[in-house]
Design an enzyme around this catalytic site. Structure first.
Site, PDB file in Angstrom:
ATOM      1  N   ARG A  48       1.091  -1.196   0.096  1.00 27.76           N
ATOM      2  CA  ARG A  48       0.019  -0.107  -0.073  1.00 27.76           C
ATOM      3  C   ARG A  48       0.873   1.223   0.101  1.00 27.76           C
ATOM      4  O   ARG A  48       0.683   2.127  -0.754  1.00 27.76           O
ATOM      5  CB  ARG A  48      -1.028   0.030   1.290  1.00 27.76           C
ATOM      6  CG  ARG A  48      -1.797   1.457   1.419  1.00 27.76           C
ATOM      7  CD  ARG A  48      -2.890   1.389   2.183  1.00 27.76           C
ATOM      8  NE  ARG A  48      -2.887   0.596   3.403  1.00 27.76           N
ATOM      9  CZ  ARG A  48      -2.233   0.633   4.482  1.00 27.76           C
ATOM     10  NH1 ARG A  48      -1.487   1.711   4.790  1.00 27.76           N
ATOM     11  NH2 ARG A  48      -2.323  -0.382   5.448  1.00 27.76           N
ATOM     12  N   TYR A 101     -15.774  17.870 -14.826  1.00 25.60           N
ATOM     13  CA  TYR A 101     -16.372  16.438 -14.824  1.00 25.60           C
ATOM     14  C   TYR A 101     -17.402  16.120 -13.899  1.00 25.60           C
ATOM     15  O   TYR A 101     -17.101  16.519 -12.720  1.00 25.60           O
ATOM     16  CB  TYR A 101     -15.005  15.600 -14.709  1.00 25.60           C
ATOM     17  CG  TYR A 101     -15.280  14.181 -14.821  1.00 25.60           C
ATOM     18  CD1 TYR A 101     -15.624  13.266 -15.892  1.00 25.60           C
ATOM     19  CD2 TYR A 101     -15.221  13.323 -13.577  1.00 25.60           C
ATOM     20  CE1 TYR A 101     -15.915  12.223 -15.694  1.00 25.60           C
ATOM     21  CE2 TYR A 101     -15.486  12.034 -13.614  1.00 25.60           C
ATOM     22  CZ  TYR A 101     -16.010  11.161 -14.832  1.00 25.60           C
ATOM     23  OH  TYR A 101     -15.997  10.025 -14.531  1.00 25.60           O
ATOM     24  N   ASP A 173      -6.680  19.124 -14.189  1.00 24.16           N
ATOM     25  CA  ASP A 173      -7.105  18.069 -14.565  1.00 24.16           C
ATOM     26  C   ASP A 173      -6.683  17.926 -15.826  1.00 24.16           C
ATOM     27  O   ASP A 173      -7.540  18.357 -17.171  1.00 24.16           O
ATOM     28  CB  ASP A 173      -8.557  17.664 -14.415  1.00 24.16           C
ATOM     29  CG  ASP A 173      -9.158  16.281 -14.601  1.00 24.16           C
ATOM     30  OD1 ASP A 173      -8.442  15.654 -15.564  1.00 24.16           O
ATOM     31  OD2 ASP A 173      -9.707  15.862 -14.264  1.00 24.16           O
ATOM     32  N   LYS A 198      -8.162   6.711 -19.024  1.00 24.25           N
ATOM     33  CA  LYS A 198      -8.350   7.399 -20.521  1.00 24.25           C
ATOM     34  C   LYS A 198      -7.351   7.221 -21.452  1.00 24.25           C
ATOM     35  O   LYS A 198      -6.816   6.036 -21.507  1.00 24.25           O
ATOM     36  CB  LYS A 198      -8.987   8.690 -20.284  1.00 24.25           C
ATOM     37  CG  LYS A 198     -10.010   9.154 -19.046  1.00 24.25           C
ATOM     38  CD  LYS A 198     -11.509   8.319 -19.348  1.00 24.25           C
ATOM     39  CE  LYS A 198     -12.271   8.119 -18.027  1.00 24.25           C
ATOM     40  NZ  LYS A 198     -12.541   9.443 -17.410  1.00 24.25           N
TER      41      LYS A 198
HETATM   42  C1  LIG Z   1     -12.997   9.917 -16.198  1.00 19.81           C
HETATM   43  C2  LIG Z   1     -12.752  11.252 -15.519  1.00 19.81           C
HETATM   44  C3  LIG Z   1     -12.190  11.412 -14.211  1.00 19.81           C
HETATM   45  C4  LIG Z   1     -12.554  10.396 -13.183  1.00 19.81           C
HETATM   46  O1  LIG Z   1     -11.672   9.153 -13.389  1.00 19.81           O
HETATM   47  P1  LIG Z   1     -12.021   7.726 -12.923  1.00 19.81           P
HETATM   48  O2  LIG Z   1     -10.618   7.035 -13.507  1.00 19.81           O
HETATM   49  O3  LIG Z   1     -13.352   7.353 -13.591  1.00 19.81           O
HETATM   50  O4  LIG Z   1     -12.238   7.722 -11.538  1.00 19.81           O
HETATM   51  C5  LIG Z   1     -11.813  12.522 -13.945  1.00 19.81           C
HETATM   52  N1  LIG Z   1     -11.561  13.700 -14.560  1.00 19.81           N
HETATM   53  C6  LIG Z   1     -11.909  13.759 -16.056  1.00 19.81           C
HETATM   54  C7  LIG Z   1     -11.765  15.028 -16.672  1.00 19.81           C
HETATM   55  C8  LIG Z   1     -12.459  12.471 -16.483  1.00 19.81           C
HETATM   56  O5  LIG Z   1     -12.691  12.210 -17.918  1.00 19.81           O
END
Ligand SMILES: *Cc1c(COP(=O)(O)O)cnc(C)c1O
Length: 386
Positions: A48, A101, A173, A198
């Site tokens: 962890r 988001y 982000d 992503k």
């Molecule tokens: C998908 C996404 C998230 C969240 O990520 P997860 O891996 O689904 O928890 C946060 N910000 C953006 C811009 C996203 O597209």
């Protein structure tokens, strides 16, 4: 020599194995590590807190974003939650984009309701609104550019500078573009985070997140918190992510190229009303995108010109665009904002944000663009024939 992003992505951790000389770093699944002797721990004691496979992918991600260190987390949401938990105390103010988001919106809103911290959702493209929010002395300013699903772009350097003047840290982000197309730390950000689910993984088979810090001490603090609350990423996910990451450069290149071909097709398609992509001069922030991004990205959205039945016919006829949420994988996906990604938003709020019931979002994959366009064409024809 400072290497380019695509090179860093390919070479992450190669040849680091000293036991067998493996070119590709092996996976280390052990949850625990033996002590050399009484009170003599090794570099790792428990997975962890630290894991050799996670170390490799963290180093690659930190280097890609130009940060001092990275913490891999179990999801993009846990990355965002980690930053807020570590840096915001009760009463502290977070400024978030009004069109952030959906999962982030839900997290901030629910945490604010229970008094964990305060949040203000602000249109950061509106200078007066941003200045008024910054006058309330926030601790943290979260930036998301381009936004979801309308691909609006804000000036990252400008917002970071304004955040710093107000005494806040700037967090970006960078999920929608990846470090291949945008490097927020170079634009002034203190922290960059991603949903690695992503583009970074790129194969729609891992859920993970990452927090990358510019400042070394801040990175140590966030790593401490990640272990403390137990949100660090798993070894197997780290291994898959590292494997996906190696092709990030060529994937992004092909996805962008395909996106441009799809856009050129959609522009002359009469069943498309409004088209949203940072490359379009009419898109909000197009000029800023030209300046701060090294490409316009492979996410686009458009308003379908027709009734709900026609739109459903169109979606059902598609063969190469899967009706699914998420983005950034090698496969093309299409989603309907109102019933999928933005279903959690009240209809009124959606309308205020400019998200109509006919808005479709596409994540363009790496299939042959001629096949993608032929698929769109036959689906438009199927919906028009009704
Ligand atoms: C998908 C996404 C998230 C969240 O990520 P997860 O891996 O689904 O928890 C946060 N910000 C953006 C811009 C996203 O597209």
């Amino acid at each position: 020599m400072k290497r380019k992003q695509a090179t860093i992505a390919v070479r992450g951790g190669l040849n680091s194995d000293e036991q067998y000389g493996c070119v590709v770093p092996p996976i280390h699944l052990s949850s625990t590590y033996n002590f050399i002797d009484f009170n003599q721990p090794r570099a790792h004691d428990y997975s962890r807190r630290g894991n050799p496979t996670r170390d490799v992918v963290q180093s690659a991600l930190a280097e890609l974003e130009g940060g001092s260190s990275a913490v891999l987390t179990s999801s993009g949401m846990s990355a965002i939650h980690l930053v807020c938990t570590a840096l915001l105390a009760s009463g502290d103010l977070l400024i978030a984009p009004h069109d952030c988001y959906g999962g982030s919106y839900r997290l901030f809103d629910s945490q604010a309701r229970r008094g964990a911290y305060r949040v203000l959702f602000v249109d950061q493209g509106d200078e007066q609104a941003l200045a008024a929010a910054l006058a309330q002395k926030p601790k943290l300013v979260l930036i998301e550019s381009p936004s979801n699903p309308l691909l609006r772009v804000v000036d990252i350097a400008k917002v970071c500078q304004a955040a710093h003047q107000a005494g806040a840290l700037a967090v970006v982000d960078n999920t929608f573009l990846s470090p291949i197309l945008q490097q927020p730390i170079a634009l002034g950000a203190d922290i960059v985070l991603h949903s690695c689910t992503k583009y970074l993984n790129g194969h729609s088979d891992v859920v993970a997140g990452v927090v990358i810090c510019k400042d070394e001490a801040l990175g140590v603090d966030l790593a401490w918190w990640a272990n403390n609350i137990g949100v660090t990423g798993a070894a197997f996910d780290s291994y898959l992510l590292l494997r996906g990451l190696r092709t990030l450069g060529p994937r992004m290149k092909q996805q962008q190229q395909n996106a441009q071909a799809v856009i050129a097709y959609l522009q002359q398609q009469s069943q498309v009303k409004t088209l949203y992509h940072p490359s379009l001069p009419e898109n909000l922030g197009h000029e800023i995108a030209r300046k701060q991004q090294s490409g316009f990205g492979a996410m686009l959205s458009f308003e379908f010109d027709g009734d709900e039945q026609a739109m459903r016919q169109f979606l059902a006829a598609l063969e190469l665009f899967t009706l699914a949420e998420s983005l950034g994988g090698v496969e093309s996906l299409i989603s309907h904002a109102a019933t999928m990604t933005h279903a959690g938003m009240a209809a009124e709020a959606r309308k205020a944000a400019g998200i109509s019931d006919r808005l479709l979002r596409i994540s363009v994959g790496i299939e042959d663009s001629e096949d993608l366009i032929a698929d769109l064409e036959q689906a438009f024809q199927a919906s028009a024939k009704r």
